[in-house]
Design an enzyme around this catalytic site. Sequence first.
Site, short mmCIF file in Angstrom:
data_model
loop_
_atom_site.label_atom_id
_atom_site.label_comp_id
_atom_site.label_asym_id
_atom_site.label_seq_id
_atom_site.Cartn_x
_atom_site.Cartn_y
_atom_site.Cartn_z
N PRO A 132 0.80 -1.23 0.00
CA PRO A 132 0.00 0.00 0.00
C PRO A 132 0.82 1.27 0.00
O PRO A 132 0.42 2.28 -0.59
CB PRO A 132 -0.83 -0.12 1.28
N GLY A 135 4.92 1.69 -4.71
CA GLY A 135 4.54 1.17 -6.01
C GLY A 135 5.77 0.60 -6.69
O GLY A 135 6.13 -0.55 -6.52
N SER A 136 6.46 1.46 -7.44
CA SER A 136 7.64 1.01 -8.16
C SER A 136 8.89 0.92 -7.29
O SER A 136 9.89 0.35 -7.70
CB SER A 136 7.91 1.97 -9.32
N THR A 162 -3.06 -9.65 -8.59
CA THR A 162 -3.92 -10.24 -9.61
C THR A 162 -4.05 -11.74 -9.37
O THR A 162 -3.07 -12.42 -9.09
CB THR A 162 -3.34 -9.99 -11.02
N ARG A 284 -20.65 3.57 -40.95
CA ARG A 284 -21.23 4.86 -40.60
C ARG A 284 -21.15 5.83 -41.78
O ARG A 284 -20.08 5.98 -42.38
CB ARG A 284 -20.47 5.43 -39.40
N ILE A 353 -13.52 7.73 -33.61
CA ILE A 353 -14.18 7.32 -34.86
C ILE A 353 -15.63 6.92 -34.59
O ILE A 353 -16.53 7.20 -35.38
CB ILE A 353 -13.41 6.15 -35.52
N HIS A 354 -15.87 6.30 -33.45
CA HIS A 354 -17.23 5.90 -33.09
C HIS A 354 -18.12 7.09 -32.72
O HIS A 354 -19.35 6.94 -32.65
CB HIS A 354 -17.20 4.92 -31.91
N GLY A 355 -17.52 8.23 -32.46
CA GLY A 355 -18.31 9.40 -32.08
C GLY A 355 -19.08 9.14 -30.80
O GLY A 355 -18.60 8.48 -29.87
N GLU A 379 3.24 -3.69 -14.44
CA GLU A 379 4.63 -4.14 -14.59
C GLU A 379 5.60 -2.96 -14.75
O GLU A 379 6.61 -3.05 -15.43
CB GLU A 379 4.79 -5.09 -15.79
#
Length: 401
Positions: A132, A135-136, A162, A284, A353-355, A379
């Site tokens: 906690p 981190g690195s 994980t 589209r 692109i999907h807007g 990682e």
Amino acid sequence: MTRLAQTAGLNDVQQEILSTVRDFVDKEIIPVATQLEHRDEYPAEIVEGLKELGLFGLMIPEEYGGLGESLLTYALCVEEIARGWMSVSGIINTHFIVAYMLKQHGTQEQKDTFLPRMALGEVRGAFSMSEPALGSDVAAISSKGVRDGDEYVLNGQKMWLTNGGTSSLVAVLCRSDEGHPEGTPPHKSMTTFLVEKEPGFGEVRPGLTIPGKIDKMGYKGVDTTELIMDGLRIPANRVLGGTTGRGFYQMMDGVEVGRVNVAARGCGVAQRAFELGVSYAQQRHTFGKPIAEHQAIQFKLAEMATKVEAAHAMMVNAARKKDSGERNDLEAGMAKYLASEYCKEVVEDAFRIHGGYGFSKEYEIERLYREAPMLLIGEGTAEIQKMIIGRRLLEEYRFQG
């Protein structure tokens, strides 16, 4: 031209494995990934399918029941799986790192005990470095293992584990001052302990608690947890390699190959984002024609495809360097850095692109948009990768004045 991210020089076995994995991803993962992700549901049926394919033992030597394949083969499989759903590749990756550490550093008894069951997926691995308060900065680890007769007593709190709930074997990095005089550098007084436990949450063995899952923005389905050790007793023969003080180097070796796999995950997610973007752009219509025919969109597609190709090439190079037995921290750092950054950019361009539809949970790109950021920190952050790359470059290009 062929499709993006092809790999030259693969043998027939590698091509057959990748074809099988690709078919599995298309049929068994992509159709259900978004639904399971939105429910934050562990993909139990998918994992069983991967066990049947032998992927949990892909790099475990044949003498222990695995397939004995290379890091390159494994990374290309991870790339395909991440194209379907990145969380599934995370389940495989942490297991793989523990198996790799056992293969490279374990005693013969440890290999005989764990690797055959890991190859079958009966024992599933997780590894734990982070805490906690750090981190690195791995050297600042405060969790500690103290010798008590034929056992070690472990105390401390670990973070970002994980497979924390579903695993049954966890490689845990702790400080262990035994045999290391005062003033010994922190990285030379760390030990990796192999902790066996029952899958699940709560107190999974005396002295070991796995609290509930951490609720995350993305990377759902896979369980990410804390790990709390309070008087946890471990037999002395569960010190990885049988000797204390080597844990930092063992973990860094595992993380090095893990970085290749994170790069592969970035490549897979970017590939899927490109597929979604190029497909949507042809469906589209605006101003009387598909948006794919507008130059602005073609420029985006061109940039996205180039980034997918570049990241894939660097990932393959890093894997092949490791397979050759050479040092690959420079190549792995570069591949992880580039692939994660390009993944974020390709996903964002597909989102654009999907807007407005990209903002809807009905479209797959919404899920990818939440998943990509994890690769920026997993990682080792981009900043850590740059430090590794910079130091290695100075070693290679030292000024001779």
